[in-house]
Design an enzyme around this catalytic site. Structure first.
Site, PDB file in Angstrom:
ATOM      1  CB  CYS A  74      -0.936  -0.015   1.201  1.00  0.00           C
ATOM      2  SG  CYS A  74      -1.932  -1.522   1.335  1.00  0.00           S
ATOM      3  CG  HIS A  90      -3.352   3.121   1.793  1.00  0.00           C
ATOM      4  ND1 HIS A  90      -3.870   2.653   0.603  1.00  0.00           N
ATOM      5  CD2 HIS A  90      -3.432   2.086   2.675  1.00  0.00           C
ATOM      6  CE1 HIS A  90      -4.233   1.391   0.748  1.00  0.00           C
ATOM      7  NE2 HIS A  90      -3.988   1.035   1.997  1.00  0.00           N
ATOM      8  CG  ASN A 108      -6.776  -1.320   1.239  1.00  0.00           C
ATOM      9  OD1 ASN A 108      -6.069  -0.942   0.318  1.00  0.00           O
ATOM     10  ND2 ASN A 108      -6.283  -1.751   2.382  1.00  0.00           N
TER      11      ASN A 108
END
Length: 431
Positions: A180, A357, A387
């Site tokens: 990520c 993020h 996500n």
């Protein structure tokens, strides 16, 4: 190829007279004693494009020179799969509900790759959109960086994207794996190639298809992840127009030690309330580890050498320890952003937008609170996509730019954090 010695400190004897003593280049960011760094002088093994012959990529040059360049973001693009999976859809296959997921994560929908979709096709679409906005021809690209943990090919997908874009000069293209945090790392890498290597146009793509590695019977992870791609074009500019003010990057391999095996996690979760089990979810303790198949009928040792030939292998489905993720993110991400701001000579009040993020809305809110950034200055599209790992920052940026929210000249504090552990932040100006 640009070599690793592209960035130099003013303490290098042979360059003392050619570099301003007020400027320093550091491991975790560019800084100046007078605030934002406006001039970074670098030793490079790459000649400028004005001295190269037609059709010659900067990666082919070996002529040393001293360069002074900045870099800026000039285009962005994104792409998502057609299939949208809602919380209600997931409630049909696992024990959950729309309200349960939304309250704990902020997620309502996510996109999932199906049919003829692939990570490469998504990345190519996002890249084309970014190139179009930047008004940069694929043949003018000097480098393609694909930030992903889920390539279509074991050996990486960046070269296939380069081919699909029609880059006739065969510029360097390679994958960056940092989960990520990948896009932030790719952005800083692009700046290094431009500032220290004489490159002019670098395409940075963040793309992931984590749906391929999710256990769709595990409500602890299947509710979180989606597939997407986002891209930006980073372009060389005069040092006075530099748009990367500061950055901060870290990794900690010890963070993986808290990842629980599936069987142990199930036992422990039984002793905790559901609220604690999944209230915070993301990547600090995210893991999809390498494993050998228990039974392999295609290969056998024939009694010759114990353990040889090796069994065929694969990766486990994604596992994580959600509570530890929250603790890590709300502690380390604000520290990283504050460090990047300090190196840039800026304060939190200088930020127009906070772009994190997109892992969990409670993490985003908690980090914004610690940095004293009001909700109206926080970019979030988590509810629509979940996500998306390395794609989340460029995807959210693209939507914010195209909607008119982020405008040319705005300062953005961006931060990624993920498996590894890896985390980092960058203070950038759009346009």
């Amino acid at each position: 190829m640009a070599n690793a010695s592209g960035f130099c400190s003013p303490t290098v004897p042979s360059l003392k007279k050619r570099i301003s003593p007020s400027i320093g280049v550091y491991r975790s960011g560019f800084c100046s004693s007078e605030g934002i760094s406006r001039r970074v002088s670098c030793a490079s093994t790459v000649e400028g494009p004005e001295r190269l012959g037609p059709g010659v990529s900067p990666s082919e040059s070996r002529i040393p020179r001293l360069v002074s360049k900045g870099c800026k973001l000039v285009g962005c693009g994104s792409a998502v799969p057609t299939l949208q999976v809602s919380n209600d859809d997931l409630a049909k296959i696992v024990d959950t509900s729309d309200e349960w997921i939304a309250v704990r994560t902020g997620i309502r929908n996510r996109r999932v790759i199906t049919g003829k979709d692939s990570l490469t096709t998504l990345a190519v679409e996002a890249a084309k959109n970014a190139l179009q906005m930047a008004e940069v021809d694929p043949d003018d690209l000097d480098l393609v960086l694909l930030c992903t943990s889920t390539p279509d090919d074991l050996f990486g997908s960046a070269p296939q994207i380069q081919r699909a874009l029609g880059c006739k000069r065969n510029p360097l293209a390679y994958d960056i794996t940092a989960a990520c945090s990948g896009f932030v790392l790719g952005l800083i890498s692009a700046a290094c190639y431009i500032r220290g290597g004489g490159f002019n146009n670098v395409l940075v793509i963040g793309a992931d298809a984590l749906s391929r590695h999710v256990d769709w019977t595990d409500r602890g992870t299947c509710i979180l992840f989606g597939d997407a791609a986002g891209a930006v074009v980073v372009q060389a500019c005069d040092s006075e127009d530099d748009g990367l003010f500061g950055f901060d990057l870290h990794s900690d391999g010890d963070g993986q030690r808290f990842v629980l095996s599936s069987s142990l996690e199930n036992k422990l979760c039984a002793s905790f309330s559901v609220e604690i089990e999944l209230i915070f979810t993301q990547c600090r303790h995210l893991n999809a580890s390498f494993k050998e198949n228990e039974v392999d009928h295609a290969l056998g040792s024939n009694g010759s050498v114990l353990g040889f030939p090796p069994r065929r292998s694969s990766y486990s489905c994604i596992q994580m320890n959600g509570t530890e993720v929250f603790r890590f993110a709300v502690r380390c991400v604000p520290q990283s952003i504050e460090s990047a701001l300090k190196k840039a000579g800026l304060t939190g009040s200088s930020i127009d937008w906070l772009l994190l993020h997109q892992a969990n809305q409670r993490i985003i809110d908690a980090v914004a609170t610690r940095l004293e950034v009001p909700p109206e200055r926080v970019i979030s599209n988590l509810a629509n996509y979940g996500n998306t790992s390395a794609a989340s920052i460029p995807l959210a940026l693209d939507e914010a730019v195209r909607s008119g929210k982020v405008q040319s000249g705005h300062t953005i504090a961006a931060a990624g954090f993920g498996a590894g552990l890896t985390w980092g932040s960058a203070i950038v100006r759009w346009g």
